[in-house]
Design a protein around this motif. Structure first.
Motif, PDB file in Angstrom:
ATOM      1  N   THR A  55      -8.434  -7.790  -7.744  1.00 25.52           N
ATOM      2  CA  THR A  55      -8.711  -9.165  -8.158  1.00 25.52           C
ATOM      3  C   THR A  55      -8.462  -9.329  -9.661  1.00 25.52           C
ATOM      4  O   THR A  55      -7.803 -10.288 -10.085  1.00 25.52           O
ATOM      5  N   ASP A 156       1.010  -9.353  -4.032  1.00 20.54           N
ATOM      6  CA  ASP A 156      -0.339  -8.887  -3.745  1.00 20.54           C
ATOM      7  C   ASP A 156      -0.150  -7.764  -2.725  1.00 20.54           C
ATOM      8  O   ASP A 156      -0.083  -8.004  -1.520  1.00 20.54           O
ATOM      9  N   HIS A 159      -2.566  -4.457   0.580  1.00 17.47           N
ATOM     10  CA  HIS A 159      -2.454  -3.803   1.893  1.00 17.47           C
ATOM     11  C   HIS A 159      -1.291  -2.809   1.933  1.00 17.47           C
ATOM     12  O   HIS A 159      -1.134  -2.119   2.929  1.00 17.47           O
ATOM     13  N   SER A 182      -4.777  -2.380  -4.581  1.00 11.57           N
ATOM     14  CA  SER A 182      -6.244  -2.304  -4.512  1.00 11.57           C
ATOM     15  C   SER A 182      -6.656  -0.914  -4.046  1.00 11.57           C
ATOM     16  O   SER A 182      -6.013  -0.336  -3.159  1.00 11.57           O
ATOM     17  N   LYS A 187      -8.787   0.241   1.792  1.00  7.43           N
ATOM     18  CA  LYS A 187      -7.341   0.198   1.535  1.00  7.43           C
ATOM     19  C   LYS A 187      -6.714   1.601   1.681  1.00  7.43           C
ATOM     20  O   LYS A 187      -7.411   2.551   2.004  1.00  7.43           O
TER      21      LYS A 187
HETATM   22  C1  LIG Z   1      -8.667  -6.331  -0.771  1.00  5.07           C
HETATM   23  C2  LIG Z   1      -7.766  -7.405  -1.152  1.00  5.07           C
HETATM   24  C3  LIG Z   1      -7.777  -7.976  -2.436  1.00  5.07           C
HETATM   25  C4  LIG Z   1      -8.849  -7.686  -3.447  1.00  5.07           C
HETATM   26  O1  LIG Z   1      -8.937  -6.351  -3.769  1.00  5.07           O
HETATM   27  P1  LIG Z   1     -10.130  -5.849  -4.705  1.00  5.07           P
HETATM   28  O2  LIG Z   1      -9.646  -4.533  -5.214  1.00  5.07           O
HETATM   29  O3  LIG Z   1     -11.323  -5.726  -3.788  1.00  5.07           O
HETATM   30  O4  LIG Z   1     -10.341  -6.838  -5.776  1.00  5.07           O
HETATM   31  C5  LIG Z   1      -6.802  -8.903  -2.762  1.00  5.07           C
HETATM   32  N1  LIG Z   1      -5.864  -9.278  -1.865  1.00  5.07           N
HETATM   33  C6  LIG Z   1      -5.844  -8.770  -0.611  1.00  5.07           C
HETATM   34  C7  LIG Z   1      -4.746  -9.210   0.306  1.00  5.07           C
HETATM   35  C8  LIG Z   1      -6.799  -7.843  -0.210  1.00  5.07           C
HETATM   36  O5  LIG Z   1      -6.782  -7.377   1.032  1.00  5.07           O
END
Ligand SMILES: *Cc1c(COP(=O)(O)O)cnc(C)c1O
Length: 384
Positions: A55, A156, A159, A182, A187
């Motif tokens: 995040t 992002d 995943h 992440s 994850k």
């Molecule tokens: C888990 C996740 C996040 C946030 O990850 P954090 O490390 O918990 O802040 C953002 N985008 C997606 C698609 C996620 O699955």
């Protein structure tokens, strides 16, 4: 309860954390730069800046991309809310592009939306692409649309770590400006909490570093004005309004130890996924598909059910199967509805959400546990 996702830790992970606690700096020591180099090398990106969560990484990626008040940022409605919130942190407006059969942003929809936005002079500053469930977006096609328009692409990749597109690792940034990882426990690998931003652009790396570390630099070559002669090695400058988004050395040690096992984790996830494909073939389900030029990181194994999803979900939970649902479309969250979004805005995403069910998938899930999941699912579906 068999959970839908879970971290996998061993004695080596624990020993590497204890070693930092007993012998090293807890923060701003050697572990963070070592983890950053190892991540960049794994993903074959030039630079890596670690942060305390994905995040935070998405926030500074938006800022580094120049996203500010009044700009537009587009993302997928089928994601965790953080994919959109990062733009709101910068004061930008969020809009969504509907998904296709892969549950990723549809290239066809994107092309149509861009054509319209160009005419209306409201092109987005950046697009946040989500590699849903670990399966890469069609990066080449998307970049072909956005590059001529000067739109920044931020992946992002929460995943995606360990997955591949056209033979290269997700996170290599071949077609994007930045990719965000992440290390949350569910994850691909974990550092408890943590994240990273990858980029091939050294200017973006410098901005990311500043933003994640209070906006402060100690690099003499980076000073905005020559330091007066009587200033010594203590001299530092705050150049922008940054944040304390640093990852600690304790977290980095865990992440680095986990990274050594990433390929084994992904291989086990892929094995379980292909076993699900076989075991579920005769049930009334739609199973996930991955295009031939991609290797999924298999963050999630999602099926689409026919019948009463809520009943299927609660009966499985009662039977000890920790199924889940990913995700409630972001535009239908109360926070986003205040901007005028409503049901029917993104029909593919909403249709997918209506029937989606996430089955347990993580490296330590045993074959017999998986068979238990399948047996319970078959039983519950038989009652529909
Ligand atoms: C888990 C996740 C996040 C946030 O990850 P954090 O490390 O918990 O802040 C953002 N985008 C997606 C698609 C996620 O699955």
């Amino acid at each position: 309860m068999i959970p839908y996702g879970k971290h996998s830790l061993d004695g080596q992970d624990i020993a590497s954390v204890v070693d930092v606690l007993e012998n090293h700096y807890l923060t701003q020591g050697e572990m963070v730069p070592r983890f950053e180099r190892a991540l960049a090398e794994y993903c074959t990106a030039k630079h890596c800046v670690t942060v305390n969560s994905a995040t935070s990484g998405l926030h500074i990626a938006c800022l580094a991309a120049g996203v500010g008040a009044g700009d537009w940022v587009w993302t997928s409605p089928i994601s965790f809310v953080a994919s959109a919130n990062c733009a709101r942190y910068c004061g930008a407006n969020v809009d969504f592009v509907d998904v296709d059969e892969s549950h990723n942003i549809s290239v066809t929809h994107l092309a149509a939306r861009l054509a319209r936005a160009k005419v209306e002079n409201c092109l987005p500053k950046a697009i946040i692409l989500v590699h849903f469930a670990g399966n890469s977006c069609d990066m080449q096609q998307i970049a072909a649309l956005t590059q001529p328009l000067g739109i920044r692409l931020i992946e992002d990749a929460a995943h995606g770590l360990g997955g591949e597109y056209q033979g290269r690792k997700i996170g290599c940034c071949q077609y994007s400006d930045m990719a965000v990882l992440s290390f949350h426990p569910v994850k691909s690998i974990t550092s408890a909490e943590g994240g990273a931003v990858l980029t091939n652009d050294s200017e973006l790396q410098k901005r990311l570093l500043l933003l994640a570390r209070h906006g402060v630099t100690r690099d003499p070559d980076a000073m905005t004005n020559r330091a007066p002669v009587d200033q010594g090695a203590w001299y530092y400058q705050q150049q922008v309004l940054g944040f304390n988004y640093r990852l600690s050395d304790v977290h980095a040690a865990l992440g680095l130890s986990q990274l050594g096992k990433l390929d084994a984790f992904i291989a086990r996830r892929a094995q379980l996924a292909s076993q699900y494909d076989v075991l579920l073939a005769d049930l009334p389900l739609k199973l996930p598909k991955v295009a031939t030029d991609r290797k999924s990181a298999w963050h999630l194994y999602m099926v689409q059910v026919t019948g009463n999803r809520q009943q299927i979900f609660s009966r499985l939970r009662q039977a000890g199967i920790g199924v889940n649902v990913h995700y409630i479309p972001i535009h239908l969250q109360p926070y986003y509805r205040q901007f005028g979004f409503k049901e029917g805005d993104f029909p593919q995403a909403e249709g997918f959400y209506a029937n989606a069910l996430t089955l347990p998938l993580y490296p330590d899930l045993s074959d017999s546990q998986q068979q238990q999941v399948v047996a319970q699912l078959a039983k519950v579906l038989g009652e529909q």
